[in-house]
Design an enzyme around this catalytic site. Structure first.
Site, mmCIF file in Angstrom:
data_model
loop_
_atom_site.group_PDB
_atom_site.id
_atom_site.type_symbol
_atom_site.label_atom_id
_atom_site.label_comp_id
_atom_site.label_asym_id
_atom_site.label_seq_id
_atom_site.Cartn_x
_atom_site.Cartn_y
_atom_site.Cartn_z
ATOM 1 N N CYS A 278 -1.608 14.283 -1.294
ATOM 2 C CA CYS A 278 -2.049 14.370 0.106
ATOM 3 C C CYS A 278 -0.867 14.882 0.928
ATOM 4 O O CYS A 278 0.270 14.458 0.725
ATOM 5 C CB CYS A 278 -2.518 13.008 0.611
ATOM 6 S SG CYS A 278 -3.841 12.340 -0.404
ATOM 7 N N CYS B 9 1.693 -5.381 -0.144
ATOM 8 C CA CYS B 9 1.150 -4.069 -0.468
ATOM 9 C C CYS B 9 1.803 -3.652 -1.782
ATOM 10 O O CYS B 9 3.030 -3.548 -1.859
ATOM 11 C CB CYS B 9 1.519 -3.130 0.684
ATOM 12 S SG CYS B 9 1.150 -1.429 0.389
ATOM 13 N N CYS C 183 2.569 9.926 -7.321
ATOM 14 C CA CYS C 183 1.120 10.066 -7.205
ATOM 15 C C CYS C 183 0.760 11.514 -7.445
ATOM 16 O O CYS C 183 1.442 12.425 -6.976
ATOM 17 C CB CYS C 183 0.644 9.626 -5.823
ATOM 18 S SG CYS C 183 -1.161 9.714 -5.669
ATOM 19 N N CYS D 38 4.120 2.996 2.569
ATOM 20 C CA CYS D 38 4.777 2.852 1.274
ATOM 21 C C CYS D 38 5.205 4.216 0.724
ATOM 22 O O CYS D 38 4.631 5.232 1.054
ATOM 23 C CB CYS D 38 3.786 2.219 0.316
ATOM 24 S SG CYS D 38 4.504 0.955 -0.668
ATOM 25 N N CYS E 89 1.728 12.431 2.824
ATOM 26 C CA CYS E 89 2.142 11.177 2.190
ATOM 27 C C CYS E 89 3.452 11.327 1.420
ATOM 28 O O CYS E 89 3.627 12.294 0.669
ATOM 29 C CB CYS E 89 1.030 10.722 1.251
ATOM 30 S SG CYS E 89 1.434 9.231 0.342
ATOM 31 N N GLU F 39 7.940 0.705 -5.054
ATOM 32 C CA GLU F 39 8.191 -0.243 -3.975
ATOM 33 C C GLU F 39 6.996 -1.115 -3.655
ATOM 34 O O GLU F 39 5.848 -0.776 -3.975
ATOM 35 C CB GLU F 39 8.716 0.468 -2.740
ATOM 36 C CG GLU F 39 7.797 1.491 -2.149
ATOM 37 C CD GLU F 39 8.463 2.207 -0.963
ATOM 38 O OE1 GLU F 39 9.111 3.246 -1.200
ATOM 39 O OE2 GLU F 39 8.317 1.750 0.177
HETATM 40 N N1 SAH Z 1 -3.690 6.221 -3.049
HETATM 41 C C1 SAH Z 1 -4.395 5.246 -2.319
HETATM 42 C C2 SAH Z 1 -3.582 4.016 -1.971
HETATM 43 C C3 SAH Z 1 -2.183 4.246 -1.510
HETATM 44 S S1 SAH Z 1 -1.949 5.033 0.061
HETATM 45 C C4 SAH Z 1 -4.992 5.855 -1.074
HETATM 46 O O1 SAH Z 1 -4.653 6.974 -0.756
HETATM 47 O O2 SAH Z 1 -5.818 5.188 -0.463
HETATM 48 C C5 SAH Z 1 -2.316 3.736 1.218
HETATM 49 C C6 SAH Z 1 -2.649 4.245 2.604
HETATM 50 O O3 SAH Z 1 -1.491 4.711 3.297
HETATM 51 C C7 SAH Z 1 -3.641 5.399 2.560
HETATM 52 O O4 SAH Z 1 -4.662 5.239 3.498
HETATM 53 C C8 SAH Z 1 -2.727 6.549 2.921
HETATM 54 O O5 SAH Z 1 -3.452 7.611 3.389
HETATM 55 C C9 SAH Z 1 -1.810 5.915 3.934
HETATM 56 N N2 SAH Z 1 -0.620 6.703 4.243
HETATM 57 C C10 SAH Z 1 0.082 7.503 3.433
HETATM 58 N N3 SAH Z 1 1.106 8.081 4.093
HETATM 59 C C11 SAH Z 1 1.047 7.625 5.363
HETATM 60 C C12 SAH Z 1 1.834 7.857 6.525
HETATM 61 N N4 SAH Z 1 2.885 8.625 6.495
HETATM 62 N N5 SAH Z 1 1.473 7.221 7.668
HETATM 63 C C13 SAH Z 1 0.418 6.374 7.684
HETATM 64 N N6 SAH Z 1 -0.348 6.111 6.630
HETATM 65 C C14 SAH Z 1 -0.046 6.736 5.465
HETATM 66 FE FE1 SF4 Z 2 -1.540 9.481 -3.432
HETATM 67 FE FE2 SF4 Z 2 -0.496 9.179 -1.011
HETATM 68 FE FE3 SF4 Z 2 -2.770 10.531 -1.327
HETATM 69 FE FE4 SF4 Z 2 -2.775 7.857 -1.666
HETATM 70 S S1 SF4 Z 2 -2.356 8.960 0.238
HETATM 71 S S2 SF4 Z 2 -3.737 9.415 -2.993
HETATM 72 S S3 SF4 Z 2 -0.715 7.586 -2.559
HETATM 73 S S4 SF4 Z 2 -0.744 11.129 -2.154
#
Ligand code: SAH
Ligand code: SF4
Length: 362
Positions: A131, A120, A127, A348, A134, A99
């Protein structure tokens, strides 16, 4: 790009740099200037097939078609409308889903004069970094996007939204620095005057903290911006929610950030999601302030967007404000990103997750 002619799939044309297209064309017995024509059709006129490149000889169009893939992302689903955040779910040729999100100019966020239209983009299908908060990592990792699939997100969103994008954040699905070569290619195509032509200062790469890759990116000449997903200001807290911290702990990550800063002479951003009862304590705020001051980093606080099936919540607003207050009192440049609603502005990865769950339920 080296490919094994017998087994490898065709090279996607939108993954190639101008000089590489020149080399390929010369190998095909063509004149070098034809490459300029090809990139003009790709990035200015934005055709969807080699057959449409009408000032190229028919034989050359056929050669190109035989030698290169011309994939175009297929829209599967879209949410939002012109004045709100719009999400696009794409299907790739192998049926994977990714997406992109288009965030409209937001005077409330960036000031009345802002006409910033931000996309974005995703860099991977799923991934691997897992995390805990996420949506992107919930189903694990499938594959890297090739550069053309990253670039095409911009072309397609501009086409379907009618908007001209002038700001790009690599904050969609996937860890950009784990797809390093394709990321570098995509960055060059997005930035090049012969490509999409977006200034490097309007491109931000976000990473969960792959320290060695941050150093490598710092050694690249492009003046792009860097955002670090910090989300915890001590190893103890960060480790609970970001497994990557066990590989590259805070000390290693912050040293890599210092290297970036020394090379780029440019302010970096710490992203910090506020998750209720996990990383939103005054102690974490104080520790975060120390890191931010050491690196002169700006802090972006993001109240957590609820992900269906995960237990995490955003803290109540007074608690968010208290966290911000501690940073500001310590002299840190910090803002809090307040969205219009959980549903539309959700991070995202969620539209894909929702769609996959619906498909599984059928
Ligand atoms: N993998 C990279 C880029 C993609 S995530 C990274 O982790 O930086 C982009 C951002 O969205 C990151 O800061 C991530 O921690 C945040 N993110 C992921 N899930 C989220 C959520 N449910 N609410 C708010 N931010 C979120
Ligand atoms: Fe991957 Fe989501 Fe962690 Fe970014 S925040 S590294 S997209 S699992």
């Amino acid at each position: 790009m080296e490919i094994d002619e017998m087994t490898a799939p065709k090279t996607p044309i939108k993954s190639l740099l101008l000089e590489e297209i020149e080399t390929h064309l010369i190998a095909l017995g063509q004149r070098k200037y034809r490459a300029q024509q090809v990139v003009q059709w790709l990035y200015q006129k934005r055709v969807k097939a080699f057959a449409e490149m009408s000032d190229l000889p028919a034989a050359l169009r056929e050669q190109l078609d035989a030698g290169f893939a011309f994939d175009v992302l297929q829209p599967i689903r879209k949410t939002g409308s012109r004045d709100t955040t719009q999400k696009f779910l794409w299907q790739l040729v192998d049926r994977s889903l990714i997406e992109s999100v288009l965030i409209p100019a937001s005077p409330a966020l960036y000031g009345e004069a802002s006409d910033r239209r931000t996309i974005c983009v995703s860099t991977q299908v799923g991934c691997a970094y897992g995390c805990k908060f996420c949506a992107s990592g919930l189903d694990g990792f499938s594959r890297n996007l090739h550069a053309g699939e990253i670039v095409d997100q911009i072309l397609r969103v501009e086409e379907l939204s009618g908007e001209k994008i002038n700001n790009i954040v690599f904050m969609g699905m996937g860890e950009p620095l784990a797809n390093f070569d394709n990321l570098l290619r995509a960055l060059q195509i997005i930035n090049a005057h012969w490509g999409i032509g977006i200034g490097a200062r309007h491109i931000t790469v976000s990473t969960s903290g792959l320290a060695p890759r941050i150093r490598e990116l710092a050694d690249q000449p492009l003046q792009i911006r860097l955002a670090i997903s910090l989300h915890g200001a001590t190893d103890e807290v960060r480790e609970q929610i970001m497994p990557v911290n066990r590989k590259y702990n805070l000390a290693a990550l912050l040293d890599a950030c210092a290297y970036w800063q020394a090379r780029k002479k440019q302010r970096l951003t710490f992203e910090y999601i506020l998750i209720h009862g996990v990383n939103d304590t005054p102690e974490q705020a104080h520790a975060l302030a120390v890191h931010a001051k050491r690196l002169e980093a700006k802090v972006n606080l993001i109240p957590y967007n609820k992900v269906e099936g995960l237990p995490w919540e955003r803290p109540p607003i007074p608690r968010q404000n208290a966290f911000l207050h501690i940073l500001k009192t310590a002299g840190v440049v910090a803002t809090i990103r307040r969205e219009k609603g959980h549903d539309i502005d959700a991070a995202c990865g969620q539209l894909r997750l929702q769609t996959q769950r619906e498909l599984q339920a059928v």
